[in-house]
Motif scaffolding. Structure first.
Motif, PDB file in Angstrom:
ATOM      1  N   GLY A  12       0.813  -1.213   0.000  1.00  0.00           N
ATOM      2  CA  GLY A  12       0.000   0.000   0.000  1.00  0.00           C
ATOM      3  C   GLY A  12       0.843   1.258   0.000  1.00  0.00           C
ATOM      4  N   SER A  13       0.190   2.395   0.160  1.00  0.00           N
ATOM      5  CA  SER A  13       0.872   3.692   0.132  1.00  0.00           C
ATOM      6  C   SER A  13       1.931   3.814   1.213  1.00  0.00           C
ATOM      7  CB  SER A  13      -0.148   4.826   0.338  1.00  0.00           C
ATOM      8  OG  SER A  13      -1.163   4.755  -0.614  1.00  0.00           O
ATOM      9  N   ARG A  14       1.655   3.197   2.395  1.00  0.00           N
ATOM     10  CA  ARG A  14       2.561   3.353   3.534  1.00  0.00           C
ATOM     11  C   ARG A  14       2.910   2.012   4.174  1.00  0.00           C
ATOM     12  NH1 ARG A  14       2.863   9.116   5.496  1.00  0.00           N
ATOM     13  NH2 ARG A  14       1.862  10.219   3.799  1.00  0.00           N
ATOM     14  N   GLY A  15       2.830   0.923   3.406  1.00  0.00           N
ATOM     15  CA  GLY A  15       3.127  -0.387   3.983  1.00  0.00           C
ATOM     16  C   GLY A  15       2.113  -1.416   3.519  1.00  0.00           C
ATOM     17  N   ALA A  16       2.282  -2.641   3.982  1.00  0.00           N
ATOM     18  CA  ALA A  16       1.439  -3.756   3.522  1.00  0.00           C
ATOM     19  C   ALA A  16      -0.005  -3.549   3.954  1.00  0.00           C
ATOM     20  CB  ALA A  16       1.972  -5.065   4.076  1.00  0.00           C
ATOM     21  N   VAL A  17      -0.924  -3.741   3.012  1.00  0.00           N
ATOM     22  CA  VAL A  17      -2.355  -3.626   3.281  1.00  0.00           C
ATOM     23  C   VAL A  17      -2.993  -5.001   3.098  1.00  0.00           C
ATOM     24  CG1 VAL A  17      -4.551  -2.633   2.476  1.00  0.00           C
ATOM     25  CG2 VAL A  17      -2.503  -1.197   2.642  1.00  0.00           C
ATOM     26  N   SER A  18      -3.787  -5.399   4.093  1.00  0.00           N
ATOM     27  CA  SER A  18      -4.502  -6.667   4.043  1.00  0.00           C
ATOM     28  C   SER A  18      -5.892  -6.425   3.458  1.00  0.00           C
ATOM     29  CB  SER A  18      -4.618  -7.237   5.464  1.00  0.00           C
ATOM     30  OG  SER A  18      -5.415  -8.400   5.471  1.00  0.00           O
ATOM     31  N   ALA A  19      -6.264  -7.246   2.489  1.00  0.00           N
ATOM     32  CA  ALA A  19      -7.577  -7.112   1.849  1.00  0.00           C
ATOM     33  C   ALA A  19      -8.293  -8.451   1.874  1.00  0.00           C
ATOM     34  CB  ALA A  19      -7.429  -6.610   0.417  1.00  0.00           C
ATOM     35  N   ARG A  20      -9.602  -8.391   1.673  1.00  0.00           N
ATOM     36  CA  ARG A  20     -10.428  -9.593   1.762  1.00  0.00           C
ATOM     37  C   ARG A  20     -11.411  -9.618   0.610  1.00  0.00           C
ATOM     38  NH1 ARG A  20     -12.370 -11.367   7.643  1.00  0.00           N
ATOM     39  NH2 ARG A  20     -10.495 -10.146   7.984  1.00  0.00           N
ATOM     40  N   ILE A  21     -11.716 -10.823   0.133  1.00  0.00           N
ATOM     41  CA  ILE A  21     -12.698 -11.001  -0.944  1.00  0.00           C
ATOM     42  C   ILE A  21     -13.670 -12.091  -0.532  1.00  0.00           C
ATOM     43  CG2 ILE A  21     -13.041 -11.707  -3.354  1.00  0.00           C
ATOM     44  CD1 ILE A  21     -10.171 -10.768  -3.901  1.00  0.00           C
ATOM     45  N   TRP A  22     -14.977 -11.776  -0.676  1.00  0.00           N
ATOM     46  CA  TRP A  22     -16.025 -12.795  -0.589  1.00  0.00           C
ATOM     47  C   TRP A  22     -16.512 -13.002  -2.023  1.00  0.00           C
ATOM     48  CZ3 TRP A  22     -15.372  -8.958   3.007  1.00  0.00           C
ATOM     49  CH2 TRP A  22     -15.353  -9.303   4.361  1.00  0.00           C
ATOM     50  N   ALA A  23     -16.104 -14.112  -2.621  1.00  0.00           N
ATOM     51  CA  ALA A  23     -16.354 -14.301  -4.055  1.00  0.00           C
ATOM     52  C   ALA A  23     -17.495 -15.283  -4.294  1.00  0.00           C
ATOM     53  CB  ALA A  23     -15.090 -14.814  -4.738  1.00  0.00           C
ATOM     54  N   ARG A  24     -18.279 -15.024  -5.334  1.00  0.00           N
ATOM     55  CA  ARG A  24     -19.246 -16.000  -5.806  1.00  0.00           C
ATOM     56  C   ARG A  24     -18.910 -16.301  -7.262  1.00  0.00           C
ATOM     57  NH1 ARG A  24     -25.215 -14.552  -5.619  1.00  0.00           N
ATOM     58  NH2 ARG A  24     -25.350 -15.823  -7.489  1.00  0.00           N
ATOM     59  N   ARG A  68      -5.633  -5.959  10.148  1.00  0.00           N
ATOM     60  CA  ARG A  68      -4.458  -6.772   9.822  1.00  0.00           C
ATOM     61  C   ARG A  68      -3.441  -6.045   8.949  1.00  0.00           C
ATOM     62  NH1 ARG A  68      -5.752 -11.797  11.629  1.00  0.00           N
ATOM     63  NH2 ARG A  68      -7.955 -12.383  11.678  1.00  0.00           N
ATOM     64  N   SER A  69      -3.708  -4.798   8.611  1.00  0.00           N
ATOM     65  CA  SER A  69      -2.773  -4.045   7.774  1.00  0.00           C
ATOM     66  C   SER A  69      -1.638  -3.465   8.613  1.00  0.00           C
ATOM     67  CB  SER A  69      -3.503  -2.923   7.027  1.00  0.00           C
ATOM     68  OG  SER A  69      -4.344  -3.479   6.032  1.00  0.00           O
ATOM     69  N   ALA A  70      -0.525  -3.178   7.934  1.00  0.00           N
ATOM     70  CA  ALA A  70       0.666  -2.660   8.606  1.00  0.00           C
ATOM     71  C   ALA A  70       0.477  -1.191   8.986  1.00  0.00           C
ATOM     72  CB  ALA A  70       1.877  -2.815   7.693  1.00  0.00           C
ATOM     73  N   GLY A  71       1.416  -0.697   9.774  1.00  0.00           N
ATOM     74  CA  GLY A  71       1.430   0.716  10.133  1.00  0.00           C
ATOM     75  C   GLY A  71       1.108   0.948  11.591  1.00  0.00           C
ATOM     76  N   GLU A  72       1.582   2.071  12.113  1.00  0.00           N
ATOM     77  CA  GLU A  72       1.242   2.456  13.483  1.00  0.00           C
ATOM     78  C   GLU A  72      -0.283   2.507  13.610  1.00  0.00           C
ATOM     79  OE1 GLU A  72       1.610   6.378  16.321  1.00  0.00           O
ATOM     80  OE2 GLU A  72       3.238   6.021  14.880  1.00  0.00           O
ATOM     81  N   ASP A  78      -2.540  11.274   5.695  1.00  0.00           N
ATOM     82  CA  ASP A  78      -3.269  11.920   4.601  1.00  0.00           C
ATOM     83  C   ASP A  78      -4.292  10.918   4.086  1.00  0.00           C
ATOM     84  OD1 ASP A  78      -4.186  13.197   2.311  1.00  0.00           O
ATOM     85  OD2 ASP A  78      -2.211  13.907   1.706  1.00  0.00           O
ATOM     86  N   VAL A  79      -5.567  11.290   4.106  1.00  0.00           N
ATOM     87  CA  VAL A  79      -6.622  10.374   3.673  1.00  0.00           C
ATOM     88  C   VAL A  79      -6.458  10.011   2.191  1.00  0.00           C
ATOM     89  CG1 VAL A  79      -9.139  10.080   3.430  1.00  0.00           C
ATOM     90  CG2 VAL A  79      -8.193  11.168   5.477  1.00  0.00           C
ATOM     91  N   GLU A  80      -5.791  10.867   1.425  1.00  0.00           N
ATOM     92  CA  GLU A  80      -5.556  10.542  -0.002  1.00  0.00           C
ATOM     93  C   GLU A  80      -4.793   9.218  -0.140  1.00  0.00           C
ATOM     94  OE1 GLU A  80      -6.605  13.085  -2.668  1.00  0.00           O
ATOM     95  OE2 GLU A  80      -7.750  13.427  -0.841  1.00  0.00           O
ATOM     96  N   ASP A  81      -3.923   8.907   0.829  1.00  0.00           N
ATOM     97  CA  ASP A  81      -3.195   7.629   0.793  1.00  0.00           C
ATOM     98  C   ASP A  81      -4.152   6.451   0.963  1.00  0.00           C
ATOM     99  OD1 ASP A  81      -0.775   9.006   0.590  1.00  0.00           O
ATOM    100  OD2 ASP A  81      -0.429   8.985   2.756  1.00  0.00           O
ATOM    101  N   VAL A  82      -5.139   6.620   1.832  1.00  0.00           N
ATOM    102  CA  VAL A  82      -6.115   5.550   2.070  1.00  0.00           C
ATOM    103  C   VAL A  82      -6.986   5.369   0.825  1.00  0.00           C
ATOM    104  CG1 VAL A  82      -7.845   4.678   3.677  1.00  0.00           C
ATOM    105  CG2 VAL A  82      -6.112   6.274   4.484  1.00  0.00           C
ATOM    106  N   VAL A  83      -7.341   6.486   0.189  1.00  0.00           N
ATOM    107  CA  VAL A  83      -8.112   6.440  -1.056  1.00  0.00           C
ATOM    108  C   VAL A  83      -7.316   5.699  -2.137  1.00  0.00           C
ATOM    109  CG1 VAL A  83      -9.085   7.859  -2.915  1.00  0.00           C
ATOM    110  CG2 VAL A  83      -9.422   8.524  -0.520  1.00  0.00           C
ATOM    111  N   ALA A  84      -6.009   5.955  -2.195  1.00  0.00           N
ATOM    112  CA  ALA A  84      -5.158   5.275  -3.184  1.00  0.00           C
ATOM    113  C   ALA A  84      -5.127   3.763  -2.937  1.00  0.00           C
ATOM    114  CB  ALA A  84      -3.743   5.852  -3.146  1.00  0.00           C
ATOM    115  N   ASP A  85      -5.057   3.351  -1.667  1.00  0.00           N
ATOM    116  CA  ASP A  85      -5.084   1.913  -1.349  1.00  0.00           C
ATOM    117  C   ASP A  85      -6.425   1.300  -1.750  1.00  0.00           C
ATOM    118  OD1 ASP A  85      -2.544   2.127  -0.294  1.00  0.00           O
ATOM    119  OD2 ASP A  85      -3.213   2.213   1.798  1.00  0.00           O
TER     120      ASP A  85
END
Length: 269
Positions: A12-24, A68-72, A78-85
């Protein structure tokens, strides 16, 4: 119908971001979830499962410094970083399911993130759902910024929902942040509210706003000023009498999720 739940990680913008998918196996649309401050996507399986039953493949990240994502913890500069992720997650889902419409659903701080995302990337969205969003004016931010030291005062979990089990689960959840706000994060949220207000309307993007009338965490009237600033040509609002902040976890959650899926049906038609 089989739902496959999968977790993945990306830079991610500032470190590893954990994501999840519920797929059909046969989705007709993609639903993307943006969770609120201090929490994580693991609190949303009932929302995801309702959307999967309705025909969606559902995905979303734990925002930086959350879950589960990295970071303090809960630090957002900056919320723009979260939007980018969030955009990375949307683009990944889009590459898996080219041509499918994308519906973005944001709760609380996630509503702020989703609204900003829609301002920047709205052309790629079919619809936007905002649940108790932090928009317009959130007096808690200015009050915290005026203090020399931000107090370590946990939220009153009774403000989340009329269902006491929701508060108990929140208190017991080790992935929920139970400490104080960080000044940097508070300033970042205020800066994003100001940016959204200045940017203006969402144009033709169909938008559903859901909010509890008894929301003491993100009061209705402050949010209404923000909705007026961004509302485009197609706004639907649902205010639930006596409901508190987490309408997806309220005693009338089935009604709320039914309103969301009915709105999505109308848009996709």
């Amino acid at each position: 119908m089989t739902t496959t739940v999968r977790e993945w990680e990306f830079a991610g913008s500032r470190g590893a971001v954990s994501a999840r998918i519920w797929a059909r196996p046969d989705p007709r649309y993609i639903a993307v979830l943006a969770h609120g401050y201090g929490e994580h996507l693991g609190r949303y399986p009932h929302v995801a499962e309702a959307l999967v039953r309705h025909g969606a493949t559902v995905c979303g990240p734990d925002h930086m410094g959350h879950g589960r994502s990295a970071g303090e913890r809960v630090l957002i500069e900056d919320v723009e970083d979260v939007v980018a992720d969030l955009h990375t997650v949307v683009e990944s889902a889009r590459s898996d399911h080219p041509g499918l419409p994308v519906v973005l659903i944001g709760h609380s701080m996630g509503g702020l993130i989703a609204a900003r995302y829609a301002q920047l990337h709205g052309a790629g969205l079919a619809a936007l759902v905002l649940s108790g969003p932090v928009l317009g004016r959130w007096d808690a931010l200015s009050e915290l910024l005026a203090l020399e030291e931000i107090p370590d005062a946990p939220i009153d979990t009774a403000t989340l929902s009329r269902d006491p089990d929701v508060g108990r689960a929140y208190t017991a959840d080790p992935l929920v942040w139970h400490g104080p706000f960080k000044r940097t994060t508070v300033q970042a949220l205020q800066d994003c509210i100001d940016r959204i207000n200045a940017h203006g309307p969402l144009g033709a993007l169909p938008t559903l706003w859901v909010h509890g009338s008894d929301d003491r965490l993100v009061p209705l009237e402050g949010t209404r000023t923000g909705i007026e600033a961004v509302r485009g040509d197609d706004l639907t609002e649902r205010i639930y009498p006596d409901a508190r902040h987490e309408v997806f976890n309220e005693t009338n959650r089935d009604e709320v999720l039914g309103d969301v899926t009915a709105f999505i049906d109308r848009v996709l038609r």
